[in-house]
Design an enzyme around this catalytic site. Structure first.
Site, PDB file in Angstrom:
ATOM      1  N   TRP A  10      32.613  37.172  40.930  1.00 13.69           N
ATOM      2  CA  TRP A  10      33.135  36.957  42.275  1.00 13.69           C
ATOM      3  C   TRP A  10      32.468  35.706  42.871  1.00 13.69           C
ATOM      4  CZ3 TRP A  10      30.606  36.819  47.029  1.00 13.69           C
ATOM      5  CH2 TRP A  10      31.464  36.634  48.119  1.00 13.69           C
ATOM      6  N   ASP A  33      45.622  37.006  57.966  1.00 12.91           N
ATOM      7  CA  ASP A  33      44.941  37.720  56.880  1.00 12.91           C
ATOM      8  C   ASP A  33      44.664  39.170  57.288  1.00 12.91           C
ATOM      9  OD1 ASP A  33      42.683  38.111  54.684  1.00 12.91           O
ATOM     10  OD2 ASP A  33      43.617  36.186  54.224  1.00 12.91           O
ATOM     11  N   ASP A  34      43.681  39.756  56.674  1.00 11.23           N
ATOM     12  CA  ASP A  34      43.317  41.171  56.834  1.00 11.23           C
ATOM     13  C   ASP A  34      43.088  41.530  58.313  1.00 11.23           C
ATOM     14  OD1 ASP A  34      42.462  43.701  56.239  1.00 11.23           O
ATOM     15  OD2 ASP A  34      40.865  43.091  54.876  1.00 11.23           O
ATOM     16  N   LYS A  51      50.351  37.288  51.053  1.00  8.28           N
ATOM     17  CA  LYS A  51      49.132  37.127  50.266  1.00  8.28           C
ATOM     18  C   LYS A  51      48.796  38.529  49.766  1.00  8.28           C
ATOM     19  CE  LYS A  51      44.216  36.019  50.705  1.00  8.28           C
ATOM     20  NZ  LYS A  51      43.163  35.514  51.594  1.00  8.28           N
ATOM     21  N   ASP A  86      46.659  41.009  47.918  1.00  5.11           N
ATOM     22  CA  ASP A  86      45.248  41.088  47.524  1.00  5.11           C
ATOM     23  C   ASP A  86      44.973  42.346  46.694  1.00  5.11           C
ATOM     24  OD1 ASP A  86      42.578  40.300  47.425  1.00  5.11           O
ATOM     25  OD2 ASP A  86      42.467  39.895  49.568  1.00  5.11           O
ATOM     26  N   ASP A 135      37.025  33.151  46.345  1.00  6.88           N
ATOM     27  CA  ASP A 135      36.629  33.291  47.749  1.00  6.88           C
ATOM     28  C   ASP A 135      35.601  32.235  48.124  1.00  6.88           C
ATOM     29  OD1 ASP A 135      38.265  35.355  48.445  1.00  6.88           O
ATOM     30  OD2 ASP A 135      36.767  36.941  48.276  1.00  6.88           O
TER      31      ASP A 135
HETATM   32  C1  GLA Z   1      39.539  39.233  49.809  1.00  7.99           C
HETATM   33  C2  GLA Z   1      40.238  37.898  49.767  1.00  7.99           C
HETATM   34  C3  GLA Z   1      39.902  37.102  51.018  1.00  7.99           C
HETATM   35  C4  GLA Z   1      40.312  37.901  52.236  1.00  7.99           C
HETATM   36  C5  GLA Z   1      39.657  39.266  52.224  1.00  7.99           C
HETATM   37  C6  GLA Z   1      40.210  40.150  53.322  1.00  7.99           C
HETATM   38  O1  GLA Z   1      38.155  39.079  49.700  1.00  7.99           O
HETATM   39  O2  GLA Z   1      39.914  37.186  48.609  1.00  7.99           O
HETATM   40  O3  GLA Z   1      40.536  35.859  51.009  1.00  7.99           O
HETATM   41  O4  GLA Z   1      41.713  38.037  52.258  1.00  7.99           O
HETATM   42  O5  GLA Z   1      39.871  39.935  50.972  1.00  7.99           O
HETATM   43  O6  GLA Z   1      39.628  41.392  53.356  1.00  7.99           O
END
Ligand code: GLA
Length: 740
Positions: A195, A368-369, A478, A480, A550
């Protein structure tokens, strides 16, 4: 490592088109030899007198009239290595004294585990053959599929295993293909990571024994990527023969590379046999993933250029707008809110970011999240895909309308295969997760994996995504996937069949993606798995781009992106510009440096742009506009890694050349100038030596004696000199050359 330059390398591109020959596939019934030609590659195999399918040749394209005698098995090596194990078979069954990796290993209901596959029949297909093998005694049939791409010479191989017996059998090990190379000195290249540290290129001399690249995690994984390249002699960026392969599978996978005791090379890849056991009932068949293999005579650079072209033309999906187009469209420049807000999303906050993003020239705004369920942090909410009413009291519509009014399209983060135990979904369906009942359910990031192999889970996941896309004007997801498997049980099935989950889960993932794309043909998708944890040629048939890591530190990204491009085209490589100092290494870099680092792939912005000064805003606006002018060249052109950033290099540089040789874009980076050393003269590649090219700076300055216009030969032989002021720590420059 500085590249070595030769005329031959300069002429690669020109030679490529001049050499292009039509593909041919042929079968000689007298010798029982199959031959497939495409691009600059020939692949040949035949039926040997015992009836085995034996590899005869894989490499540079042979003459049209060259012919092969009938296949002859390799002799035995004393009494210890029999001919069966020494002969490079196309798809060896485990039986009859096979000591190298088998392609197929089966346990029959009566306990027999001996499998010897012989040629049965074949038929020609559009670009190759389907060759049917059968066990010497039992009705187990294997059809090997071969499809040779006429343009690149990339060969797609897979197998269908069919049980025509009256009893079930268990498949213990099934590869997509076995590849072979004769004894010789080779360097093995492969990609590993973790990671935030994906895409490390390993280059090792090929020693005896077996090296295993794999994932036991249920998905592709960060730790290794299903790609390999074997180079004759020492690793070289632009010279020498390279054989490479990439496996299209997003579940647990394995590629083994062996040098056997007679020095020959075997590469075998497919489903990971670890904890594998797929039950085939009478009449059932199992389709393996596809293993793509290719060859280049122009080093690792040549190999990745061949693979990039194949991915662009034959792997990546098209949307409604690009249906039938030769290439997918370059990715919209996007803004993503993750690093700016993390879970703290709100209607007002996102609208403020959207306004700023639009002013920069961003095309796509992605939330995003944090927008759904009770998602305040990573402890709750996954699985509950309703819009959070506190954060978005009027639903998503006001935000989406605002984004559209600003001239951007709208994208949204989802993590469909996961559930937090603290969610309505888990409270209602605790049995929907991968698990062994009565055993602990191991959480990672406070979440569990839904068992997508279950029909009810598949229906739920497809259902909520379909509803989301139907009810909202969403252009992009996106997608995930933030943990690996533990306790991979499928307790709906009898104990003997629970391991089918390794195949059924990934197949359902692909089928959901395919169905969504069909029903919502405008929608584009990114594969993300905590960064680059799910990148392979399987998922890339269904997604338009991927998130490589990331880790968005712009200096770390130079090596991450460098490694990524050995296997994957810059078209799919999303690179965000984020804030400085960066959270990963606490390193401060200029905005110019961050932008140029990200501009080597598909550009995104992931910083808290509401805090940017007017100067920063102006810089970003200028460079985003400059990027858009040359983006197709950068992401779909021919990539040359001019100076590698590996091994602590003071410098690095890349160049991409448009496929018609009409434009080139060059990026140059300084890590830290030492002892006043200036940036090396950059000898460019791939230009037309006779054409005239005009140089313009995107960022930085060329040396004072640099001509405004010069021939391709001049830029390639004399080279591009940087200005003496190009010095310091974390410096970057970029140039474009346009044919006059
Ligand atoms: C993962 C993705 C990030 C982001 C987070 C959200 O880590 O790689 O880019 O979207 O989740 O929780």
């Amino acid at each position: 490592m500085l590249k070595a330059f030769t005329m031959a390398a300069a002429l690669t591109l020109a030679a490529w088109s001049a050499e292009a020959q039509p593909s041919t596939v042929s079968f000689d019934s007298a010798t029982q030899v199959f031959r497939l030609d495409g691009g600059n590659v020939s692949y040949v195999f035949g039926v040997n007198p015992r009836g085995e399918l034996q590899q005869l040749y894989w490499g540079g394209r042979l003459g049209a009239t060259d012919s092969f005698p009938a296949a002859k098995p390799m002799p035995e090596w004393a009494s210890f290595d029999d001919s069966y194990t020494n002969t490079p078979q196309e798809y060896p069954g485990w039986g009859a004294g096979l000591y190298v990796e088998p392609a197929l290993k089966i346990t029959f209901a009566d306990g027999n585990r001996d499998l010897v596959l012989h040629y049965a029949s074949h038929k020609a297909t559009e670009h190759g053959f389907d060759v049917e093998l059968k066990d010497i005694e039992r009705p187990i049939y294997v059809t090997l599929h071969y499809a040779m791409d006429p343009e690149t010479g990339v060969l797609a191989r897979s197998a269908t295993i069919e049980n025509r017996d009256a009893e079930p059998v268990t498949i213990e090990q099934a590869a997509a293909a076995s590849w072979a190379l004769p004894a010789g000195k080779y360097t093995l290249n492969y990609l590993t990571g973790r990671w935030a540290g994906e895409w490390t290129l390993n280059q090792v001399p090929f020693e005896h024994g077996e090296r295993v690249m794999e994932s036991r995690r249920g998905s592709t994984g960060h730790q290794a990527n299903p790609w390999f390249a074997i180079q004759a002699g020492a690793a070289d960026e632009e010279h020498g023969e390279v054989w490479f392969g990439a496996l299209g599978w997003s579940g647990s996978w394995r590629i083994t590379v062996e040098r056997d005791q007679l020095d020959a090379i075997r590469v075998t890849g497919g489903f990971n046999p670890f904890d594998f056991g797929y039950v085939l009932h009478p009449g059932q068949s199992l389709e393996t993933p596809v293993f793509y293999g290719g060859y280049s005579a122009h080093g690792l650079g040549g190999a990745s250029r061949v693979l990039h072209l194949y991915e662009l033309k034959h792997i990546l999906p098209r949307t409604e707008a690009t249906r039938g187009a030769e290439m997918p469209r370059p990715r919209p420049v996007l803004y993503n809110s993750w690093e700016a807000t993390e879970f703290n999303v709100s209607e007002a906050g996102q609208m403020a970011l959207a306004e700023k993003a639009a002013a920069l020239g961003v095309d796509r705004f992605v939330m995003d999240d944090g927008w759904f369920g009770q998602r305040k942090n990573d402890h709750a909410g996954l699985g509950d895909w309703y819009v959070n009413p506190q954060k978005f009291p009027h639903g998503l519509k006001p935000l989406i309308d605002k984004v559209h009014a600003l001239g951007m399209d709208f994208g949204l983060w989802v993590e469909p295969e996961m559930v937090n135990p603290d969610s309505d979904l888990y409270r209602k369906h605790p049995d929907w997760v991968l698990r062994f009942p009565g055993r602990p359910e191991t959480e990672q990031r406070n979440q569990l994996v839904l068992n997508l192999a279950r029909p009810d889970v598949r229906a739920y996941v497809f259902g909520f995504l379909d509803k989301l896309l139907t009810e909202n004007d969403i252009a992009f997801l996106k997608w995930d996937y933030n943990r690996n498997w533990s306790e991979p049980g499928w307790d709906q099935l009898p104990a003997s069949e629970q391991k089918d989950v390794y195949v059924a889960f990934t197949r359902n993932l692909y089928s959901i993606l395919a169905e969504l794309r069909q029903k919502h043909p405008k929608v584009e998708i990114e594969s993300c798995s905590g960064g680059g944890g799910r990148v392979d040629l399987g998922i890339l048939r269904y997604v338009d781009e991927v998130w490589p890591s990331d880790n968005t530190d712009p200096f770390d990204r130079l090596t991450i992106q460098n490694g990524f491009t050995y296997a994957y085209t810059p078209q799919v490589m999303m690179d965000w510009v984020t804030d400085s100092p960066h959270w990963m290494n606490n390193r401060a870099t200029s905005l110019q440096y961050r932008l140029l680092s990200s501009m080597q792939g598909s550009l995104g912005i992931g910083a808290d742009i509401t805090k940017w000064t007017p100067e920063e805003t102006a810089t970003a606006k200028r460079l985003i506009a400059a990027y858009k002018q040359v983006q197709p060249t950068i992401v779909q052109g021919e990539l040359y890694r001019l100076i590698s950033p590996l091994n602590g290099s003071e410098f690095s540089a890349t160049e991409t050349v448009r496929r018609d040789q009409g434009q080139a874009v060059v990026f140059a980076f300084i890590h830290s100038t030492q002892e006043g050393r200036g940036f090396p003269l950059l000898k460019l590649e791939g230009l037309n030596p006779k054409a005239e090219y005009t140089l313009s700076a995107i960022e930085g300055k060329a040396g004072p004696d640099t001509p405004a216009t010069a021939s391709g030969a001049w830029w390639m032989h004399h080279g591009l000199a940087m200005d003496a002021s190009f010095k310091g720590d974390f410096q970057a420059a970029a140039f474009r050359l346009d044919r006059k």
